[in-house]
Design a protein around this motif. Sequence first.
Motif, PDB file in Angstrom:
ATOM      1  N   VAL A  81       0.942  -1.350   0.058  1.00 40.45           N
ATOM      2  CA  VAL A  81      -0.014   0.026   0.137  1.00 40.45           C
ATOM      3  C   VAL A  81       0.929   1.262  -0.099  1.00 40.45           C
ATOM      4  O   VAL A  81       0.550   2.259  -0.702  1.00 40.45           O
ATOM      5  CB  VAL A  81      -0.946  -0.083   1.202  1.00 40.45           C
ATOM      6  N   GLN A  82       1.799   1.142   0.610  1.00 42.66           N
ATOM      7  CA  GLN A  82       2.793   2.373   0.876  1.00 42.66           C
ATOM      8  C   GLN A  82       3.913   2.460  -0.260  1.00 42.66           C
ATOM      9  O   GLN A  82       4.200   3.199  -0.925  1.00 42.66           O
ATOM     10  CB  GLN A  82       3.559   2.346   2.097  1.00 42.66           C
ATOM     11  N   PHE A  83       4.213   1.332  -0.464  1.00 44.97           N
ATOM     12  CA  PHE A  83       5.340   1.224  -1.649  1.00 44.97           C
ATOM     13  C   PHE A  83       4.824   0.169  -2.931  1.00 44.97           C
ATOM     14  O   PHE A  83       5.277  -1.063  -2.820  1.00 44.97           O
ATOM     15  CB  PHE A  83       6.761   0.527  -1.285  1.00 44.97           C
ATOM     16  N   PRO A  84       4.280   0.570  -3.839  1.00 47.04           N
ATOM     17  CA  PRO A  84       3.524  -0.218  -4.685  1.00 47.04           C
ATOM     18  C   PRO A  84       4.648  -0.961  -5.728  1.00 47.04           C
ATOM     19  O   PRO A  84       4.332  -2.076  -6.301  1.00 47.04           O
ATOM     20  CB  PRO A  84       2.491   0.730  -5.469  1.00 47.04           C
ATOM     21  N   ALA A  85       5.637  -0.276  -5.593  1.00 43.93           N
ATOM     22  CA  ALA A  85       6.794  -0.963  -6.636  1.00 43.93           C
ATOM     23  C   ALA A  85       7.282  -2.335  -5.812  1.00 43.93           C
ATOM     24  O   ALA A  85       7.788  -3.010  -6.727  1.00 43.93           O
ATOM     25  CB  ALA A  85       8.052   0.038  -6.754  1.00 43.93           C
TER      26      ALA A  85
END
Length: 465
Positions: A124-128
């Motif tokens: 959610v915070q870091f989609p990559a």
Amino acid sequence: MATHADSPHGNPTGLKKTLGFWQLWGLAVGLVISGEYFGWSYGWASAGTLGFLIATGVVALMYTAFIFSFTELTAAIPRAGGPFAYTLRAFGPAAGFLAGLVTLIEFVFAPPAIALAIGAYVNVQFPALDAKLIAVSAYAVFMGLNLVGVSIAATFELIVTVLAVGELLIFMGVVAPSFSVTNLVTGGWAGQNTFSAGAIGGMLASLPFAIWFFLAIEGAAMAAEEVREPKRVIPRAYISGILTLVALAFGVMVFAGGSGDWRALSNINDPLPQAMKRVVGEGSVWLHLLVGIGLFGLIASFHGIILGYSRQFYALARAGFLPAGLARLHPRFQTPHWGILTGGVIGILAIFSDSFVKVAGQPVTATIVTLSVFGATGMYILSMLSLFRLRRTEPDLERPFRAPLYPALPAVALTLACGVMAALIWFNPQIFGLFVGLLALGMTYYAAVARPRLARTPSLNTAAD
């Protein structure tokens, strides 16, 4: 500090007594608290919000009755391995091994589901970032933390559990202004008429996800051998723990369901962030706080269940039921390092199982959750049977805590657990087949390897002493 007894293999197998009330409470609640953050919302898909509320009420009653009864066993026989030790003492080696096996299924297959949720929360915070790689990284970090010692591990568990409880209270407070009874009840029987056959069927099908709210609280028994003053501390920690979890479960479920369209939350691994996102917006500091601190809830359960399964491997191996190497303690940290690593390898394989195994068309998380619930329910049944058996065969056993309303309360727990098992089998025949296959493999190993070893060396079995 405990005196270390020597195993038949020449290695120290005594576990240090370092845990107090708050650490055991933190372990009991922390083992479970990830169930408040994810997994349970899959139950809405079949039962709707109102149907699932009833299913959760039945399960909460089962767990409350079970914990008040199970505490008698844990306080009377404070041994690593928990249900394995009780069933072994009550019914002998074959039943004891079966109890250990179903407990291992519960505790080994719960962590990969939690690890996948950790991956989803971080995503959610870091989609990559790939969720599965995050899950594997979580295994590496928390297996390492468990290796360095139970006191450090339990203190960490207490800290993250307190933070996780606080975050759940914050979640309820933030979404409360958007709460609407209309949101909660609209379609609340998953499109069925109230108490129709379809609605009742949906409630029964949702039981694994209601159990996920509370699954693994009994895992604190795995660390009973490491508790200072177990006869006093264990009852207090267990009873306060189950009351904490029941209150949180209903609060989270009701506020999440009433915050908007609950259908959008019913088949995902991160229902709380998604519920909060639609209330406060994607850029809100509250959302980032939930994701950041909310990870502590997942971490608490993940970390605590690793401790639980490692002690189950250790107890079974120490008693001669599993290979002797699993009972070896780390020479420096005195932790069952091979048990920690063995469960981790199995869990990581489960994380990637969706690439080549599809069971009943469910998401891999739902499949793993259901498999773990099968193990848990089997363990609950065997534990209650052991309680009744030991009351009859060992009436003089010292019992610092006695199950209240005996025999009625344990009978309620046993009856509800049997009913839950029947519903699980009926609605999940393919996963039940997988469960039975694992049990068959385990019992074949027992018949071919463990039973002959025990017959040759009866002194190996110390768990019932």
